[in-house]
Write a protein that holds these residues in place. Structure first.
Motif, PDB file in Angstrom:
ATOM      1  N   GLU A 377       3.563   4.915  -6.704  1.00  0.00           N
ATOM      2  CA  GLU A 377       3.893   5.388  -5.363  1.00  0.00           C
ATOM      3  C   GLU A 377       4.898   6.530  -5.440  1.00  0.00           C
ATOM      4  N   GLN A 379       5.964  10.506  -2.995  1.00  0.00           N
ATOM      5  CA  GLN A 379       5.694  11.275  -1.783  1.00  0.00           C
ATOM      6  C   GLN A 379       4.753  12.439  -2.090  1.00  0.00           C
ATOM      7  N   THR A 386       5.633  12.831   6.557  1.00  0.00           N
ATOM      8  CA  THR A 386       5.357  11.688   5.679  1.00  0.00           C
ATOM      9  C   THR A 386       4.684  10.527   6.403  1.00  0.00           C
ATOM     10  N   ASP A 387       4.794  10.480   7.718  1.00  0.00           N
ATOM     11  CA  ASP A 387       4.171   9.385   8.466  1.00  0.00           C
ATOM     12  C   ASP A 387       2.811   9.762   9.047  1.00  0.00           C
ATOM     13  N   ARG A 389      -1.032  10.279   9.627  1.00  0.00           N
ATOM     14  CA  ARG A 389      -2.258   9.615   9.199  1.00  0.00           C
ATOM     15  C   ARG A 389      -3.452  10.390   9.758  1.00  0.00           C
ATOM     16  N   GLN A 407      -4.746  -0.292   1.051  1.00  0.00           N
ATOM     17  CA  GLN A 407      -3.708  -1.248   1.439  1.00  0.00           C
ATOM     18  C   GLN A 407      -3.060  -1.881   0.216  1.00  0.00           C
ATOM     19  N   TRP A 410      -0.859   1.120  -1.145  1.00  0.00           N
ATOM     20  CA  TRP A 410       0.176   1.705  -0.304  1.00  0.00           C
ATOM     21  C   TRP A 410       0.816   0.727   0.673  1.00  0.00           C
ATOM     22  N   GLU A 412       1.901  -1.169   3.798  1.00  0.00           N
ATOM     23  CA  GLU A 412       1.967  -1.020   5.273  1.00  0.00           C
ATOM     24  C   GLU A 412       1.363   0.289   5.761  1.00  0.00           C
ATOM     25  N   ARG A 413       1.464   1.328   4.963  1.00  0.00           N
ATOM     26  CA  ARG A 413       1.013   2.648   5.418  1.00  0.00           C
ATOM     27  C   ARG A 413      -0.458   2.639   5.831  1.00  0.00           C
TER      28      ARG A 413
END
Length: 416
Positions: A377, A379, A386-387, A389, A407, A410, A412-413
């Motif tokens: 993981e 960035q 970064t949030d 989608r 899932q 990553w 929760e993302r």
């Protein structure tokens, strides 16, 4: 055979039937400028002539094929000097009928604006093409658009009866009507074509039957204009049938296009697009098959090319559907346009020079293959995004597996 009154006019009852808009205008003797849009042979020119005849006003005719700006200005000047202004004629100006108005250039259409605006002429245009594409916006805003439809079987049967009982030559003969299916099919809702076929058949026969009509024509005169409205209608219906998972409808529209002479490479190209846009990640093999069909069509040509086209069509139509990739790129493009050029994180940048290394380019980048499961993981999106989608899992088995993997990696993302 051309009708002289509305009562003789066949078809288009939504426009000329009792209480319909054009009939009301004629009865009230207040004609506004309008454009008649419809396929060939459905009565556009005839309707304009009936209006002029009933209202008894000067009637000027121009063809966009043979007329230029000078011709338009000459007609407008004659109308102006004639003194038949709407205030004098009870609301009706001289009528200027322009056939195939879609063929007029922008400058030719511009030359009409003032006269139509001032009421020097009432414009009636006829077109087989979509006016919203072919008529300039200022002229379109000054005209109503009325859509004429292909004639129905009942309309054509009425036309047949009218021709057999009123035509000076046919009414003297005992024409026997055994079958009309071929006559209807070959005319395609076009009254002009219908009468032409009727004339050809009755020149050599006193019997109208499917076999005689087919033998007389010895061709398949399907209406299809590769640059016209039907071109876009059929390819739209084709793609939407694939998207809607109806293989029968998709193959039907494919056959319509092939029989009409559509470019098979154009069809194959649209199949490749559909494979990505409509089937997408629900069945990634669809893109491979569509691309193979495209390649096969370019190698084989026609008529053999119809086979890989049909194979790809049925495969795409019967495949599970997803537009998640299509939606993802559209959302990402919108985001990029809103946020501009956000800086790429330093650890993702290459450092081909010593200075770049000193500035931190590539520093702390984690090489995924050095970690368990080939994942670590870190960035990847720029700061401030970064949030974001863009790709969202859709409800099909293939993407559910992809979503479960995301899932797992990553957390929760990627939760729905």
């Amino acid at each position: 055979m051309r009708p002289q009154t509305l009562d003789e006019y066949i078809g288009q009852q939504h426009l000329v039937g009792e209480g319909a808009v054009i009939r009301r205008m004629i009865e009230q003797k207040r004609i506004s400028s309008f454009i008649l849009w419809g396929p060939p042979g459905v009565g556009k020119t005839t309707l304009a002539n009936i209006i002029a005849h009933v209202l008894d006003v000067p009637f000027y005719t121009l063809s966009a094929v043979t007329s230029g700006v000078k011709d338009v200005r000459d007609v407008i000047e004659r109308a102006r000097k004639g003194g038949f202004f709407s205030s004098v004629r009870g609301g009706v100006s001289p009528i200027l009928f322009i056939d195939e108005i879609h063929r007029f250039s922008k400058s030719q259409q511009d030359s009409l604006l003032g006269a139509v605006e001032q009421g020097i002429v009432t414009l009636i245009g006829a077109t087989t093409e979509n006016p919203s594409f072919e008529v300039i916006r200022p002229l379109l805003s000054r005209c109503q658009v009325y859509v004429l439809k292909s004639l129905e079987v009942d309309d054509l049967m009425g036309l047949l009866h009218h021709a057999l009982t009123t035509d000076v030559f046919l009414k003297e003969r005992s024409i026997e009507v055994k079958e009309t299916k071929a006559l209807m099919r070959y005319s395609g809702g076009d009254a002009r074509k219908f009468l032409n076929i009727l004339e050809l058949v009755t020149e050599t026969s006193d019997i109208i039957s499917d076999d005689i009509v087919t033998e007389t024509l010895q061709q398949n005169p399907l209406a299809y204009d590769k640059d016209g409205e039907m071109h876009y209608d059929l390819i739209s219906a084709f793609i939407k049938s694939i998207r809607g998972s109806d293989p029968d409808a998709a193959v039907y529209y494919l056959a319509r296009m092939i029989e009409g002479g559509e470019d098979p490479v154009f069809i194959a190209r649209r199949l490749v697009i559909s494979a990505s846009e409509d089937v997408g990640l629900a069945n990634p093999n669809a893109l491979l098959l569509a691309n193979a069909a495209f390649d096969a069509v370019t190698k084989l040509g026609m008529p053999e090319g119809r086979i890989p086209l049909a194979e790809a069509t049925v495969y795409l139509a019967t495949s599970p559907k997803s537009n998640s990739a299509y939606m993802a790129i559209n959302d990402a493009l919108s985001f990029v346009r809103e946020t501009g050029n956000l800086p790429v994180p330093l650890h993702l940048r290459n450092a081909p020079t010593k200075l770049m290394s000193q500035l931190g380019y590539g520093k702390e980048y984690k090489y995924a293959h050095d970690y368990k499961g080939n994942f670590v993981e870190q960035q990847f999106l720029p700061d401030g995004a970064t949030d974001a989608r863009f790709w969202h899992v859709q409800d099909n088995l293939a993407e559910k597996k992809l979503g479960e993997r995301m899932q797992m990696l990553w957390g929760e993302r990627f939760k729905a």
